[in-house]
Design a protein around this motif. Structure first.
Motif: not given
Length: 258
Positions: A112-138
């Motif tokens: 929300m803070q990133a959005s408030a600093a740049n209201l025109a933008a879309m703020v996208l999460g960039e996932p940081q995977f751990d060992e629980s992530a299925p490799m086929i999905r990654v």
């Protein structure tokens, strides 16, 4: 209870849900402790999800709204339902997150803070995977990300599939109304590409993601055959749209470098 002065009148948390059971309760409880208000769209669930949320609605009567649709129409359709009502209520931005407890509510304020600093933008999460992530999905999302960056001439979409994001509502509704697609699992990558075509800037935030096992109560609505066919067809359509828009995208890209 939160001080009403802390309830945002511009930025809303929106959680679409289909048959996520108790994980929905856990997700919503953590979200509403981080940000207010929170809206939940129950997308035709038949697991009693809305009943599970009733104690939280009593506890947070001014902060938590639950919307129930009569039938399951898909994630994108549920989000469109929610953001249309949100726009009517005066909200300008919406943070979407999944209901299955994969996304960290502790990151909501940073988004929300990133959005408030740049209201025109879309703020996208960039996932940081751990060992629980299925490799086929990654591996599968790496393919989708490659296509998304080709289709946008490298607009900066670091991850096309991660569902924790902040959108400017007016742009999101305009994009959704421009296509009859993006109503199901294709929602996240399609709207990211189409919003980039629209000229919406991209802000990426590295975000941890967790995959719960079945023993931990994890649920997934992703169907490998059905949804991979859906995503393949989506990228074919988007690539054709990219070719049509290529002269304009090249012009925009050149102007951004000047």
């Amino acid at each position: 209870m939160s001080d009403k002065s802390q309830i945002s009148s511009s930025h809303l948390v929106l959680i679409p849900s289909y048959n996520t059971g108790k994980l929905l309760t856990d997700t919503v409880e953590e979200a509403v402790q981080q940000w207010q208000p929170v809206w939940v769209v129950i997308d035709g669930s038949d697991d009693g999800s809305e009943t599970l949320l009733e104690p939280l609605q009593v506890l947070y009567p001014d902060l938590l709204l639950v919307i129930k649709t009569s039938e399951n129409r898909g994630k994108g359709a549920a989000i469109l339902e929610g953001v249309t009502l949100a726009k009517e209520a005066g909200f300008t931005h919406v943070l979407t997150m999944d209901a299955d407890y994969q996304h960290p509510a502790s990151f909501i304020r940073q988004f929300m803070q990133a959005s408030a600093a740049n209201l025109a933008a879309m703020v996208l999460g960039e996932p940081q995977f751990d060992e629980s992530a299925p490799m086929i999905r990654v591996k599968g999302r790496q393919i989708s990300n490659w296509w998304a960056n080709l289709e946008t001439l490298g607009a900066g979409i670091h991850d096309s599939l991660f569902g924790m994001r902040v959108y400017p509502i007016a742009d999101l509704i305009a994009v959704m109304h421009s296509t009859r697609w993006a109503r199901r699992f294709d929602f996240d990558p399609e709207v990211a590409v189409r919003m980039a075509w629209r000229g919406v800037p991209v802000v990426n935030i590295e975000t941890p993601v967790r995959y719960l096992s079945k023993q931990e109560g994890g649920v997934s609505q992703f169907k490998y055959g059905r949804d991979n066919v859906l995503l393949t067809g989506m990228h074919i359509r988007l690539f054709l749209g990219f070719l049509f828009r290529l002269p304009n995208l090249l012009r925009i890209n050149k102007e951004s470098r000047l």
